[in-house]
Scaffold this active site. Structure first.
Site, short mmCIF file in Angstrom:
data_model
loop_
_atom_site.label_atom_id
_atom_site.label_comp_id
_atom_site.label_asym_id
_atom_site.label_seq_id
_atom_site.Cartn_x
_atom_site.Cartn_y
_atom_site.Cartn_z
N PHE B 123 30.00 -18.89 14.98
CA PHE B 123 29.13 -17.94 15.68
C PHE B 123 29.91 -17.26 16.79
CE2 PHE B 123 24.61 -16.78 16.10
CZ PHE B 123 24.20 -17.06 14.80
N GLN B 236 20.53 -9.25 27.59
CA GLN B 236 21.48 -9.17 26.49
C GLN B 236 21.04 -8.19 25.42
OE1 GLN B 236 22.08 -12.54 23.47
NE2 GLN B 236 24.00 -12.53 24.60
N HIS B 238 21.74 -7.21 21.68
CA HIS B 238 22.33 -7.80 20.48
C HIS B 238 22.92 -6.68 19.63
CE1 HIS B 238 22.77 -10.05 16.78
NE2 HIS B 238 22.36 -11.16 17.37
N LEU B 248 15.99 -8.00 14.58
CA LEU B 248 17.26 -8.72 14.56
C LEU B 248 17.77 -8.96 13.15
CD1 LEU B 248 19.34 -10.35 16.22
CD2 LEU B 248 17.92 -12.34 15.81
N GLU B 251 23.20 -12.91 13.69
CA GLU B 251 24.63 -13.01 13.90
C GLU B 251 25.27 -13.87 12.81
OE1 GLU B 251 25.62 -13.40 17.98
OE2 GLU B 251 27.40 -14.58 17.56
N ARG B 282 28.36 -11.21 22.27
CA ARG B 282 27.43 -10.12 22.01
C ARG B 282 27.58 -8.95 22.98
NH1 ARG B 282 22.20 -13.95 20.69
NH2 ARG B 282 22.94 -14.58 18.65
N HIS B 348 17.61 -8.02 23.45
CA HIS B 348 17.41 -9.24 22.67
C HIS B 348 17.03 -10.44 23.51
CE1 HIS B 348 17.87 -12.09 19.47
NE2 HIS B 348 18.88 -12.69 20.04
N ARG B 390 24.63 -14.82 27.22
CA ARG B 390 24.41 -16.04 26.45
C ARG B 390 25.17 -15.99 25.13
NH1 ARG B 390 21.35 -17.12 22.21
NH2 ARG B 390 20.00 -15.30 22.31
#
Lengths: 236, 578
Positions: B123, B236, B238, B248, B251, B282, B348, B390
């Site tokens: 990730f 954040q 995304h 979304l 990821e 991100r 996000h 994050r």
């Protein structure tokens, strides 16, 4: 992308003031690639704030917005208006449930039935320090059924439930399958006992409505048939 | 409609507001400890937005390659752009491992390795495959499993109850007042301990991955009580939001090897993060995307680029990324096996929120003074675990781990403490809000105000920010707050009044949005998700500090005296390169 005018009929009902449900017509102007939820939002935000419906994630995972459109149970958020022929839409609440208001139905009994099949891992073995081992093949047994979002579309579409409100219904039975088929679970027999009666698995008459209604394309009828085999084996 | 008196009075050890992963894990812990707990949620528990998380939950299990909590810690510290409190991260990375095994023992169906262990995938920003996953429905299976466990342990759910006010007096929490959405009417929940776990608040933005429900209600209520919010400027974006919808796309797609390409067919991340490429963090990938778009290299010159899965192949797409495939097909009519998917950055995750300490106790100032009996966890809270940015899969872990920790502390608290008296006239605040919206004479509708707020926040407080634009935004938010006072709603009835709910939520959006703008204006540096065109570098000399923001009669009051907790000997700030 362009704006189009469409014809929408929504089954409205407020138990406080209406003697019975009635159809109300709207002619909203919407983007031509709108979803059914976009259409409802357009009506609610711009035309008639008194219209009530459930929605949240709008990405087909929370299960809030199951409803009946032009005769089919669907999720409003993921269903584009192009999936229907023409520019007329008849939107009504999920059948088979009591209406709270407009498109909002009472799901208490739906969730209570889920609780009856003991929807959690039942373990007779000791807990390991790390994870329980489960082979990819064993995981494969449940990989499709864990996609159930409890939207109610299947249970609502089932004629057996319309005829007998005590029937557990496809969603609760599918949840029973999810645990019975989990290689880590030790509670299969007690769960089979719960579903092995006239309001349980045998009330399923293999009509396939549930499978057609499922927005996650889960082969519900097939899994319910596997439960019948299991129940039969346990009875012999 | 009159709401003169409470329809019902409930007295219960603990109340949890919000039924996502954090709230339900806290409630489960309290119930397992033999205490009475009620979970209040404005949606049915299985509808909570934790369920939309797709890719995985982070823990250094080292099931598929070498890994360690220390490496997880370093990645998270670096990912946070050094704004996260390192004592919190240290606790987190060790507890994360316990959390995942605990979830597996509860029955969470994880995808498996060949030898039958929990499978893990790469990730963004993580230097080892650390995301424990269940295909691409990880949040969904976690949410359902926790719900089922709560059922097993007799947690009392009040589904479709909207909290309208917090009963806090003299910095002591005494309970909450909630509106019964289904039937109408206010209920008083008198509790020794209250946890706020209402999730994120991406609905302040136009393009967002967040659910309709993600309106940060607890944040609005905290501000109303004269308490602060922390680090609100860190939102954040995304990088893989479905074009126009903002929904979304996990990821996990990039974890499985997806490319991001511009109108030249170029994998442009090679110019921004040559080592990590698409698996950069991100904030960096979103900025890179927005730069490509701003410089005319979006597809057809428009405001999107492509997420390309085609080389991954049909079998792996359908096995590992079925939800991504379905979303592209259903919303954009794009078949990801043969076509690239249009994407754009989408609001996000909110790193900021209700300030809470490592035990999840809510604090009221930079010194860390505790509001007795009040707790917060999950995305609504700011612990601060994620700092300025994050890492993917740390959020599910955050919610479950701090839900569990919070639940344990709350159990102790309710055992040791009695009920505090309710304040005089506990219904006043909630009643005033309802009657203003129902009985007011104003001519404003809430939806155009919300639309303007969302469009303005996306435009002026998005991926790139600057003083001039944010000053404009500040004025807009003020004006919209004024117009909100003139809002009345169509629906005057008690039963399932969606109008009332949405208007109330807008009040909260308008309230905390002001703290995002003021926090972002004051922070004259670029760090993590907060990027200032006019201050493009990180300034460790002046800004290794958290932001606390209060609403006062004179406007937003800021305090920057809360230092970031840094272990200088182990993880000193360094340049952040990927």
């Amino acid at each position: 992308m362009a704006k189009v005018k469409i014809k929408v009929k929504v089954l409205r009902y407020n138990p406080e003031s209406d003697p019975k449900p009635y159809w109300k017509s709207y002619e909203p102007e919407v983007e031509d690639d709108s979803t059914i939820l976009d259409i409802l939002n357009t009506i609610h935000w711009n035309i008639d704030g008194t219209l009530s419906y459930r929605r949240s994630c709008r990405s087909a995972i929370c299960g809030s917005c199951a409803m009946k459109v032009n005769g089919r149970n669907i999720l409003a958020c993921e269903t584009s208006m192009h999936q229907f022929k023409g520019d007329k839409f008849r939107i009504e609440p999920l059948p088979g449930f009591k209406i709270i208001k407009d498109l909002v139905v009472d799901l208490d009994e739906f969730f209570a039935k889920l609780e009856r099949i003991r929807p959690y891992l039942i373990l007779n073995k000791s807990i390991p320090d790390k994870e329980f081992y489960q082979s990819p093949e064993d995981f494969e047994q449940i990989v499709e059924v864990i996609n159930c979002i409890l939207c109610g579309a299947c249970t609502s579409s089932c004629p057996s439930l319309w005829g007998n409100e005590n029937y557990l219904g496809p969603a609760a039975l599918l949840k029973a399958y999810r645990f019975i088929a989990d290689s880590r679970d030790d509670g299969a027999d007690e769960r089979v006992d719960i579903i092995n009666d006239r309001n349980g698995i045998w009330r399923c008459h293999t009509i396939f409505n549930c499978m057609e209604a499922c927005p996650k394309d889960i082969k519900i009828t097939e899994y319910l048939s596997r439960l019948k085999v299991k129940a039969t084996e346990n009875s012999i | 409609m009159k709401v003169d008196e409470a329809k019902k009075y409930h007295k219960i050890d603990a109340v949890v507001v919000g039924a996502g992963l954090a709230g339900m894990r806290a409630a489960l812990e309290i119930a397992k400890n033999g205490r009475q707990v009620a979970v209040l949620s404005k949606v049915y528990p299985t509808r909570s937005h934790s369920g939309a998380a797709q890719g995985g939950i982070a823990a250094a299990l080292a099931n598929t390659s070498e890994d360690s909590p220390e490496l997880h810690m370093f990645d998270s510290v670096k990912g946070s752009d050094y704004l996260a409190d390192q004592d919190v991260i240290e606790l987190f990375v060790h507890e994360a491992i316990k959390t995942v095994y605990d979830l597996e023992h509860m029955g969470v169906p994880f995808s498996r390795t060949e030898d039958g262990r929990i499978n893990q995938r790469p990730f963004g920003g993580h230097s080892a495959p650390r995301a424990c996953f269940s295909a691409d429905v990880t949040g969904h299976v976690l949410l359902h499993t926790l719900y089922e466990q709560c059922v097993k342990h007799h947690v009392h759910f009040y589904s479709e109850f909207q909290v309208f006010s917090l009963l806090i007096d003299n910095d002591i929490s005494r309970g909450v007042v909630a509106w019964d959405v289904r039937n109408g009417g206010l209920h008083i929940f008198h509790a020794k301990a209250v946890m706020l776990a209402t999730g994120g608040y991406g609905r302040a933005f136009k393009i967002t991955s967040n659910a309709h429900a993600n309106t940060g209600d607890a944040l609005g209520l905290i501000l109303e009580c004269g308490l602060p919010l922390e680090d609100m400027e860190f939102v954040q974006f995304h990088p893989t939001g479905l074009y126009k919808h903002g929904i979304l796309l996990s990821e996990a797609a990039r974890g499985e090897g997806a490319y991001i390409i511009n109108n030249q067919g170029e994998r442009f991340m090679k110019n921004y993060a040559p080592t990590k490429m698409e698996l950069g963090p991100r904030d960096l990938v979103s900025r890179s995307e927005q730069t490509e778009i701003n410089e005319g290299r979006g597809i057809d010159g428009k405001d999107y680029v492509y997420l390309d899965l085609r080389h991954i192949g049909k079998q792996r797409i359908m096995e590992r990324l079925p939800q991504v495939y379905d979303l592209a097909l259903n919303y954009l009519n794009v078949d990801a096996i043969t076509q690239a998917i249009p994407i754009q950055p989408t609001a996000h995750y909110s790193m900021g929120g209700i300030p809470a300490n490592i035990h999840t106790e809510v604090i009221k100032d930079a010194k860390g003074t505790v509001v007795k009996g009040l707790y917060s966890a999950g995305e609504a809270a700011c612990h601060s675990l994620h700092g300025a940015n994050r890492l993917g899969t740390n959020s599910l872990q955050d919610a479950v781990t701090f839900g569990r920790i919070g639940g344990a502390y709350m159990s102790e608290f309710v055992k040791a403490n009695g009920y505090e008296n309710l304040p005089a006239n506990p219904l006043d605040s909630a009643q005033a809000k309802i009657s203003a919206l129902m009985d007011g004479k104003g001519k404003e509708r809430y939806s155009p105000i919300r639309e303007e707020l969302q469009a303005s926040m996306s435009k002026y407080a998005g991926v790139f920010r600057c003083e001039e634009e944010m000053l404009k935004l500040k004025k807009i938010v003020k004006e919209l707050q004024g117009r909100f006072k003139e809002v009345t709603i169509d629906d005057k009835g008690p039963a399932y009044n969606l109008d009332l709910q949405e208007a109330f939520e807008l009040g909260n959006l308008l309230s905390f949005s002001e703290t995002i703008v003021e926090g972002a204006l004051a922070r004259k540096e670029s760090r993590g998700a907060h990027y200032r065109n006019d201050y493009p570098t990180r300034d460790d000399k002046n800004w290794l500090k958290h932001t606390l923001a209060w609403k006062t009669a004179e406007g937003v009051k800021l305090d920057h005296s809360k230092d970031v907790v840094i272990f200088m000997d182990r993880y000193p700030p360094q340049e952040r390169k990927y």
